[in-house]
Design a protein around this motif. Structure first.
Motif, mmCIF file in Angstrom:
data_model
loop_
_atom_site.group_PDB
_atom_site.id
_atom_site.type_symbol
_atom_site.label_atom_id
_atom_site.label_comp_id
_atom_site.label_asym_id
_atom_site.label_seq_id
_atom_site.Cartn_x
_atom_site.Cartn_y
_atom_site.Cartn_z
ATOM 1 N N GLY A 256 0.815 -1.207 0.000
ATOM 2 C CA GLY A 256 0.000 0.000 0.000
ATOM 3 C C GLY A 256 0.846 1.252 0.000
ATOM 4 O O GLY A 256 2.025 1.234 0.377
ATOM 5 N N LYS A 257 0.208 2.364 -0.435
ATOM 6 C CA LYS A 257 0.911 3.648 -0.398
ATOM 7 C C LYS A 257 1.179 4.071 1.039
ATOM 8 O O LYS A 257 2.189 4.711 1.330
ATOM 9 C CB LYS A 257 0.090 4.706 -1.128
ATOM 10 N N LEU A 258 0.258 3.719 1.942
ATOM 11 C CA LEU A 258 0.447 4.013 3.357
ATOM 12 C C LEU A 258 -0.003 2.805 4.172
ATOM 13 O O LEU A 258 -1.135 2.352 4.037
ATOM 14 C CB LEU A 258 -0.366 5.242 3.767
ATOM 15 N N ILE A 259 0.924 2.253 4.979
ATOM 16 C CA ILE A 259 0.598 1.152 5.880
ATOM 17 C C ILE A 259 0.847 1.623 7.303
ATOM 18 O O ILE A 259 1.951 2.075 7.636
ATOM 19 C CB ILE A 259 1.427 -0.102 5.567
ATOM 20 N N GLU A 260 -0.197 1.513 8.125
ATOM 21 C CA GLU A 260 -0.082 1.872 9.530
ATOM 22 C C GLU A 260 -0.007 0.597 10.354
ATOM 23 O O GLU A 260 -0.864 -0.284 10.228
ATOM 24 C CB GLU A 260 -1.271 2.704 9.976
ATOM 25 N N LYS A 261 1.024 0.477 11.167
ATOM 26 C CA LYS A 261 1.159 -0.655 12.092
ATOM 27 C C LYS A 261 0.399 -0.291 13.356
ATOM 28 O O LYS A 261 0.800 0.587 14.117
ATOM 29 C CB LYS A 261 2.627 -0.923 12.387
ATOM 30 N N THR A 262 -0.737 -0.959 13.588
ATOM 31 C CA THR A 262 -1.625 -0.593 14.683
ATOM 32 C C THR A 262 -1.413 -1.429 15.930
ATOM 33 O O THR A 262 -2.057 -1.186 16.947
ATOM 34 C CB THR A 262 -3.084 -0.720 14.227
ATOM 35 N N GLY A 263 -0.580 -2.453 15.858
ATOM 36 C CA GLY A 263 -0.312 -3.307 17.002
ATOM 37 C C GLY A 263 0.867 -4.206 16.706
ATOM 38 O O GLY A 263 1.602 -4.002 15.738
ATOM 39 N N SER A 264 1.033 -5.238 17.532
ATOM 40 C CA SER A 264 2.180 -6.114 17.365
ATOM 41 C C SER A 264 2.218 -6.737 15.982
ATOM 42 O O SER A 264 3.242 -6.720 15.307
ATOM 43 C CB SER A 264 2.159 -7.208 18.442
ATOM 44 N N LEU A 265 1.067 -7.307 15.511
ATOM 45 C CA LEU A 265 1.000 -7.925 14.189
ATOM 46 C C LEU A 265 -0.275 -7.518 13.471
ATOM 47 O O LEU A 265 -0.869 -8.309 12.738
ATOM 48 C CB LEU A 265 1.066 -9.457 14.312
ATOM 49 N N THR A 266 -0.720 -6.267 13.675
ATOM 50 C CA THR A 266 -1.923 -5.766 13.032
ATOM 51 C C THR A 266 -1.585 -4.510 12.237
ATOM 52 O O THR A 266 -0.708 -3.730 12.618
ATOM 53 C CB THR A 266 -3.021 -5.453 14.063
ATOM 54 N N TYR A 267 -2.339 -4.314 11.109
ATOM 55 C CA TYR A 267 -2.008 -3.245 10.192
ATOM 56 C C TYR A 267 -3.280 -2.635 9.613
ATOM 57 O O TYR A 267 -4.324 -3.298 9.526
ATOM 58 C CB TYR A 267 -1.136 -3.745 9.038
ATOM 59 N N HIS A 268 -3.147 -1.363 9.208
ATOM 60 C CA HIS A 268 -4.182 -0.689 8.432
ATOM 61 C C HIS A 268 -3.522 -0.187 7.151
ATOM 62 O O HIS A 268 -2.481 0.483 7.195
ATOM 63 C CB HIS A 268 -4.783 0.483 9.207
ATOM 64 N N ILE A 269 -4.122 -0.531 5.999
ATOM 65 C CA ILE A 269 -3.504 -0.228 4.701
ATOM 66 C C ILE A 269 -4.450 0.651 3.907
ATOM 67 O O ILE A 269 -5.635 0.340 3.784
ATOM 68 C CB ILE A 269 -3.192 -1.524 3.927
ATOM 69 N N GLU A 270 -3.926 1.718 3.338
ATOM 70 C CA GLU A 270 -4.688 2.600 2.474
ATOM 71 C C GLU A 270 -4.179 2.480 1.045
ATOM 72 O O GLU A 270 -2.975 2.474 0.810
ATOM 73 C CB GLU A 270 -4.567 4.056 2.955
ATOM 74 N N ASP A 271 -5.147 2.401 0.122
ATOM 75 C CA ASP A 271 -4.844 2.334 -1.306
ATOM 76 C C ASP A 271 -3.808 1.245 -1.584
ATOM 77 O O ASP A 271 -2.704 1.501 -2.059
ATOM 78 C CB ASP A 271 -4.325 3.690 -1.801
ATOM 79 N N GLY A 272 -4.192 -0.006 -1.285
ATOM 80 C CA GLY A 272 -3.247 -1.108 -1.424
ATOM 81 C C GLY A 272 -3.848 -2.304 -2.116
ATOM 82 O O GLY A 272 -4.947 -2.253 -2.674
ATOM 83 N N TRP A 273 -3.132 -3.422 -2.090
ATOM 84 C CA TRP A 273 -3.593 -4.662 -2.687
ATOM 85 C C TRP A 273 -2.996 -5.834 -1.918
ATOM 86 O O TRP A 273 -2.033 -5.684 -1.173
ATOM 87 C CB TRP A 273 -3.268 -4.742 -4.171
ATOM 88 N N VAL A 274 -3.566 -7.025 -2.146
ATOM 89 C CA VAL A 274 -3.117 -8.226 -1.462
ATOM 90 C C VAL A 274 -3.092 -9.378 -2.451
ATOM 91 O O VAL A 274 -3.941 -9.480 -3.339
ATOM 92 C CB VAL A 274 -4.037 -8.563 -0.262
ATOM 93 N N VAL A 275 -2.096 -10.249 -2.308
ATOM 94 C CA VAL A 275 -2.009 -11.477 -3.091
ATOM 95 C C VAL A 275 -1.522 -12.572 -2.151
ATOM 96 O O VAL A 275 -0.730 -12.306 -1.245
ATOM 97 C CB VAL A 275 -1.066 -11.315 -4.304
ATOM 98 N N THR A 276 -2.026 -13.808 -2.320
ATOM 99 C CA THR A 276 -1.708 -14.882 -1.375
ATOM 100 C C THR A 276 -0.717 -15.871 -1.956
ATOM 101 O O THR A 276 -0.908 -17.079 -1.886
ATOM 102 C CB THR A 276 -2.994 -15.630 -0.955
ATOM 103 N N CYS A 277 0.339 -15.371 -2.551
ATOM 104 C CA CYS A 277 1.404 -16.248 -3.004
ATOM 105 C C CYS A 277 2.709 -15.476 -2.995
ATOM 106 O O CYS A 277 2.720 -14.246 -2.947
ATOM 107 C CB CYS A 277 1.121 -16.829 -4.387
ATOM 108 N N LYS A 278 3.807 -16.193 -3.051
ATOM 109 C CA LYS A 278 5.131 -15.593 -2.953
ATOM 110 C C LYS A 278 5.464 -14.840 -4.232
ATOM 111 O O LYS A 278 5.266 -15.329 -5.330
ATOM 112 C CB LYS A 278 6.175 -16.669 -2.681
#
Length: 770
Positions: free
Chosen positions: A168-190
């Motif tokens: 994402g253009k902006l990723i906020e780390k909101t906790g130990s392993l939690t995140y908030h992503i703005e204007d981003g994408w996700v894919v489930t492979c390497k």
């Protein structure tokens, strides 16, 4: 005040973070961040006084240490108002035990600036944060070391254990392993660095939680950055173990059903159980509800239950075209299919449960596409339990329960119950009943040697009690007892002989239940005697061959002569419940000739042997006087060939010598390759039963990551195609897309199915691959 501290550009020194804190004035060092277990490496380190700031430049590496196995953070309490100033080694020097530490978090960057008052770390250039299961990379970012939060520009998060890749253009780390992503994408492979994702979910907003979900809003599914589908909200599995969430949908377009959409929802009930919901919208029919429950306790205890229901708008007498084009006969609008199987060990008992209840016979061939269709269901249950369901053209859907217990002395007890779901829509009467239910059946069987006769003969028995029930038509209770003695006869070293003889008594307590034929009869009995024997010999010979890795061909020949005699003195009519009631007299001699072939050789330094083929011939001569003009029984010929370990060919025919000729043909062929190609063929012809049908399927891997499939089921006698399916699949390492066309009488359905790595394949048995 500016105090530069320049380290050697050739040698990188380890500079503990705590030392920088120790050199600061007391008021500046009294920050809320526990910095005792952070260590800093850098090429250059500078400390600023106003505001108190530590600047690191060149190959910056910041590591956070944590106690191992619950060790205390420090064996000596910190002084009031400031962190502990001594290094771990100084604790040991003071006589205190040193704390065992491990690296929990690693931060790398080209430049780092740490605000000692606020506990804020600012990073720039080739930023990498390794938190064990997650890795975060970015152009720049800030981290609050006290709150374990941060903000990162042009960032990427890779969740290693499921190969989840977030960007994402902006990723906020909101906790130990939690995140908030703005204007981003996700894919489930390497992905490799700089690689364009083969597919992705682009979203305006993503919330990624540890132990929860990846919730995407305003989502588009993209292939090579090209938008294909849109969803206002989507939930993906982002947990490091299976979890509740949406699976990937499938889409269809049908002449009969219109547009179709199936959106599965997976529910993680426990580590050993799960539930998947299959809501499916069909534009011309309505909403079909579907569900699949699974549990696994161990290898011998598991179960699966599936069900679908549809209030069908098309199943209405006014829909004339629907009934005519599809050749349908059902009149019900409530359509359903409930099926399931369970294997369960309960103490010393082994139990099996099979459920198969359908609203009508048309349902099974109408709804045959998708993840809950008949073919997928049959393949799934056969793969898990080793047994499937009756063919979709069979009007009798069997529901059975059985429990078996065996004892060391050779006896066993089998308890069974069966209920028949007859979906033929035929109207039955007391004199024309449907198949009987068995509620229950108990069979006590055994085989023990007769010791006092020298151990040669064996005594075996079958004792059965069955209670047969019908809604209309004759029912009753049946007691069937069959004691037998079996023994071998040593005729010579070259001949094998055995004889089995016994009696059988079958008694009935009859409930006429309105059947006119049995209204004056309460009981019936049948007594018979049975004798059979066989004499044969076995000849073997090995031949040297050069057949791949095999160097020996073994041929076994077994010619035999057998005799069967069944005498029924009193042949009064009996109630007809199953094949036991339909036994007939027999007095015949059979001649047979069996051939078996096997290959042996060496593979990878180890010996092996396998079946190569067989050829069997058998025919009988009926000795009964009423068969004097036609004494020869049909000739039975069976042959099979296994050219490779992945290929099976089998052919069976029955030949009648008194007019019918070769009235039965059966061809079975299966072949598959190590790379995944598959072929199967099943042809049936029986002139006496008016059967002439073929069923075949092919799956072949093509160049350019393509695979094609074709299957056909056709009734040759009626000149009618029951079902024809064509499939084309494009396969990539972490995704695939399949376009299929399904043709049945009166309907053509097209379906597009996406299969994505780590999406739509929750843990459990029977999970298909890409």
């Amino acid at each position: 005040m500016h105090l530069p501290i320049v380290l050697s550009p050739i040698v990188t020194f380890v500079f503990p973070f705590l030392l920088a804190l120790f050199l600061l004035p007391i008021q500046a060092a009294a920050v809320s961040v526990d910095a005792r277990h952070w260590e800093l490496n850098a090429d250059k380190l500078t400390r600023l006084e106003d505001p108190p700031t530590l600047i690191a430049e060149g190959n910056v590496v910041l590591e956070k240490k944590e106690p191992v196995d619950g060790a205390s953070a420090s064996s000596h309490p910190a002084k009031e108002g400031r962190p502990e100033a001594s290094a771990p080694d100084s604790a040991a020097a003071a006589g205190r035990p040193a704390t065992n530490l491990k690296t929990a978090t690693t931060i790398k960057a080209d430049r780092a600036s740490y605000d000692l008052t606020r506990g804020i770390l600012t990073l720039k250039g080739k930023l990498l944060i390794d938190i064990g299961p997650d890795q975060l990379t970015a152009d720049a970012g800030t981290i609050d070391l006290e709150k374990n939060t941060g903000s990162f520009d042009n960032a990427t998060v890779v969740r290693q254990d499921k190969q989840l890749h977030f960007e994402g253009k902006l990723i906020e780390k909101t906790g130990s392993l939690t995140y908030h992503i703005e204007d981003g994408w996700v894919v489930t492979c390497k992905l490799e660095p700089g690689q364009v994702p083969p597919w992705s979910f682009a979203a305006a907003d993503v919330d990624l939680t540890d132990g929860g979900y990846a919730v995407l809003t305003h989502t588009t599914f993209r292939i090579k950055d090209i938008p294909v589908l849109y969803s206002p909200i989507m939930v993906l599995p982002a947990k490091r173990k299976r979890q509740t969430g949406m699976l990937f949908p499938s889409f269809s377009l049908s002449d009969r059903d219109g547009f179709g959409l199936e959106t599965p929802f997976f529910i993680d009930i426990s580590p050993s159980a799960d539930l998947t919901l299959y809501p499916r919208y069909l534009a011309n029919r309505g909403l079909m509800a579907g569900a699949e429950f699974r549990y696994v306790l161990d290898d011998n205890s598991k179960g699966m239950l599936m069900g679908n229901f549809l209030a069908d708008r098309l199943s209405d007498p006014s829909e004339v075209d629907y009934y005519r084009d599809g050749q349908f006969t059902h009149t019900n609008s409530d359509r359903y299919w409930i099926r399931g199987k369970a294997d369960q060990d309960i103490g010393s008992w082994t139990t099996r449960l099979d459920l198969d209840v359908a609203s009508d016979l048309d349902y099974l061939r109408e709804f045959n596409v998708g993840s809950t269709g008949f073919d997928v269901t049959q393949e799934k249950f056969t793969g898990v339990f080793g047994r499937g369901f009756n063919d979709k053209t069979n009007q009798f859907r069997e529901n059975t329960f059985s429990a078996l217990r065996s004892w060391d002395y050779g006896g066993s007890l089998l308890a069974e119950a069966s209920a028949i779901n007859d979906i033929s829509e035929q109207i039955y009467t007391a004199d024309n009943p449907s198949r009987a239910w068995t509620l229950p059946s108990l069979t006590y069987s055994g085989l023990v040697p007769i010791a006092f006769l020298g151990g040669g003969p064996d005594f075996q028995w079958d004792a059965n009690y069955s209670n047969f029930w019908r809604d209309k038509g004759v029912g009753g209770q049946r007691f069937d007892l069959m004691p037998m003695i079996t023994t071998g006869i040593p005729l010579s070293p070259y001949l094998e002989a055995n004889v089995t003889g016994g009696i059988r008594n079958t008694s009935y307590l009859i409930d006429d239940n309105g059947a006119s034929e049995w209204q004056d009869k309460d009981t019936e009995n049948r007594f018979l005697s049975h004798l059979e024997g066989e004499v044969g010999t076995t000849l073997m010979r090995d031949f040297s061959v050069n057949f791949g890795e095999a160097n020996t061909l073994s041929h076994t020949v077994r010619p035999f002569v057998s005799y069967v005699h069944t005498s029924i003195p009193d042949r009064d009519p009996l109630p007809q419940f199953d094949e036991v009631d339909d036994l007939e007299e027999e007095n015949a001699v059979y001649l047979g000739f069996n051939n078996f072939f096997s290959l042996a050789g060496t593979r990878n330094g180890r010996d092996f042997d396998r079946d190569f083929g067989f050829f069997k011939v058998k025919q009988g001569y009926d000795l009964r006087s009423e068969k004097s003009n036609t004494p020869l029984t049909p000739l039975i010929v069976e042959t099979g060939l296994y050219p490779t370990e992945r290929m099976r060919l089998k052919y069976t025919t029955n030949v009648d010598f008194y007019g019918d000729g070769a009235f039965l043909h059966s061809v079975e062929a299966d072949c598959f390759t190590s790379r995944g190609d598959r072929f199967s063929l099943d042809y049936r012809f029986n002139e006496l039963e008016d059967v002439n049908s073929v069923r075949g399927s092919l799956w072949y891997l093509l160049p350019y990551n393509l695979a094609a499939g074709y299957s056909l089921e056709r009734a040759i006698e009626q000149d009618e195609t029951i079902e024809e399916i064509v499939r084309l699949r494009f396969i990539q390492p972490c995704w695939s897309v399949e376009l299929s066309a399904n043709s049945t009488p009166g309907d053509q359905t097209f379906m597009i199915t996406f299969r994505l790595a780590n999406i739509g394949n929750p843990l459990g048995f029977g999970v298909p691959g890409l």
